[in-house]
Write an enzyme that holds these catalytic residues in place. Structure first.
Site, PDB file in Angstrom:
ATOM      1  N   SER A  97      33.525  46.308  34.623  1.00  9.70           N
ATOM      2  CA  SER A  97      32.689  45.681  33.300  1.00  9.70           C
ATOM      3  C   SER A  97      32.165  46.930  32.523  1.00  9.70           C
ATOM      4  O   SER A  97      32.090  48.079  32.834  1.00  9.70           O
ATOM      5  CB  SER A  97      31.494  45.110  33.549  1.00  9.70           C
TER       6      SER A  97
HETATM    7  N1  SAH Z   1      30.762  44.045  39.441  1.00  6.18           N
HETATM    8  C1  SAH Z   1      31.968  44.633  39.050  1.00  6.18           C
HETATM    9  C2  SAH Z   1      32.904  43.641  38.110  1.00  6.18           C
HETATM   10  C3  SAH Z   1      33.877  43.122  39.098  1.00  6.18           C
HETATM   11  S1  SAH Z   1      34.837  41.740  38.229  1.00  6.18           S
HETATM   12  C4  SAH Z   1      31.746  45.925  38.227  1.00  6.18           C
HETATM   13  O1  SAH Z   1      30.559  46.539  38.682  1.00  6.18           O
HETATM   14  O2  SAH Z   1      32.427  46.269  37.442  1.00  6.18           O
HETATM   15  C5  SAH Z   1      34.182  40.353  39.357  1.00  6.18           C
HETATM   16  C6  SAH Z   1      34.678  40.426  40.523  1.00  6.18           C
HETATM   17  O3  SAH Z   1      34.188  39.056  41.180  1.00  6.18           O
HETATM   18  C7  SAH Z   1      36.110  40.286  41.025  1.00  6.18           C
HETATM   19  O4  SAH Z   1      36.379  41.370  41.846  1.00  6.18           O
HETATM   20  C8  SAH Z   1      36.422  39.086  41.698  1.00  6.18           C
HETATM   21  O5  SAH Z   1      37.470  39.295  42.607  1.00  6.18           O
HETATM   22  C9  SAH Z   1      35.237  38.784  42.207  1.00  6.18           C
HETATM   23  N2  SAH Z   1      34.977  37.384  42.600  1.00  6.18           N
HETATM   24  C10 SAH Z   1      35.524  36.403  42.135  1.00  6.18           C
HETATM   25  N3  SAH Z   1      34.877  35.252  42.766  1.00  6.18           N
HETATM   26  C11 SAH Z   1      34.323  35.497  43.626  1.00  6.18           C
HETATM   27  C12 SAH Z   1      33.192  34.896  44.874  1.00  6.18           C
HETATM   28  N4  SAH Z   1      33.274  33.374  44.720  1.00  6.18           N
HETATM   29  N5  SAH Z   1      32.853  35.830  45.784  1.00  6.18           N
HETATM   30  C13 SAH Z   1      32.828  36.985  45.598  1.00  6.18           C
HETATM   31  N6  SAH Z   1      33.514  37.638  44.500  1.00  6.18           N
HETATM   32  C14 SAH Z   1      34.189  36.997  43.558  1.00  6.18           C
END
Ligand code: SAH
Length: 215
Positions: A63
């Site tokens: 993000s």
């Molecule tokens: N928190 C991260 C952002 C990651 S993007 C940061 O610090 O930058 C969002 C993430 O959510 C992706 O890696 C995706 O694979 C994950 N995701 C999507 N659906 C999910 C679910 N049901 N359970 C766990 N993770 C999930």
């Protein structure tokens, strides 16, 4: 010698975060402290402190720093808190939360990203952050209740298990809306009541799972 990007981090916090109205000194300190360049792919380290998200592989993103700051501030984390994150990605948001809370659990559905997050978090010595590979729309009942829950993927509505696992007085921050556009919501539990507040429009990758979107 490896670069430590201290100056880039200071500029990121001043220009992208403080200048846009994030007031929390604790959030700023955590973001000055955590080496964000270690949470992006090696070839993108030079762009790690830019004002934008970046790809981390598997079609997912880390993000934008400002959004991490806003979500962390909305969560109002206190030192003794137990926090749950849904969507570890490469582990950056979890690392920030680890600096502010007592214990953090972060769930990632893609095993290759969960491994990456685990390595990145171990690399900075974040021993109070625990990575779990699972469908985060079900929450993590074994460590509930949580003082704060943060969903870092777009969801059509907040999965009920997450509200169920939120402590009284706790906060839940999540981007809620369509696949293309969401509102960043902050919900506070007051007894049996859930009080919503909206921060503004955001755009996240989708939450995929039983109580999220279909793949
Ligand atoms: N928190 C991260 C952002 C990651 S993007 C940061 O610090 O930058 C969002 C993430 O959510 C992706 O890696 C995706 O694979 C994950 N995701 C999507 N659906 C999910 C679910 N049901 N359970 C766990 N993770 C999930």
């Amino acid at each position: 010698m490896e670069r430590d990007y201290t100056e880039e981090r200071r500029r990121m916090v001043d220009q992208q975060i403080r200048a846009r109205g994030v007031r929390s000194a604790r959030v700023a300190a955590a973001m000055l402290d955590v080496p964000r360049h270690l949470f992006v792919p090696p070839g993108l380290q030079g762009a790690a402190y830019g004002d934008h998200p970046l790809p981390i592989g598997s079609g997912q993103t880390i993000s934008q720093p400002y959004i991490v700051a806003v979500m962390t501030e909305l969560l109002a984390v206190e030192a003794g808190d137990r926090i749950l994150e849904i969507g570890a990605g490469s582990g950056y948001q979890a690392a920030i939360l680890g600096r502010l809370a007592a214990e953090v659990w972060t769930i990632e559905r893609l095993p290759e990203l969960a491994d990456l997050a685990e390595r990145n978090l171990a690399g900075i010595g974040a021993e109070n952050v625990h990575v779990v590979t699972a469908d985060g729309t079900l929450g993590l009942p074994e460590h509930a209740p949580y003082d704060g829950i943060i969903v870092t993927a777009a969801t059509p509505s907040v999965p009920q298990p997450l509200f169920d696992q939120l402590a009284d007085g706790g906060r839940l921050v999540a981007p809620v809306g369509s696949r293309g556009l969401q509102y960043l919501m902050c919900y506070t539990r007051k007894g049996d009541e859930i009080v919503p507040a909206s921060w503004g429009a955001v755009c996240f990758v989708p939450l995929i799972g039983e109580h999220g979107w279909e793949e």
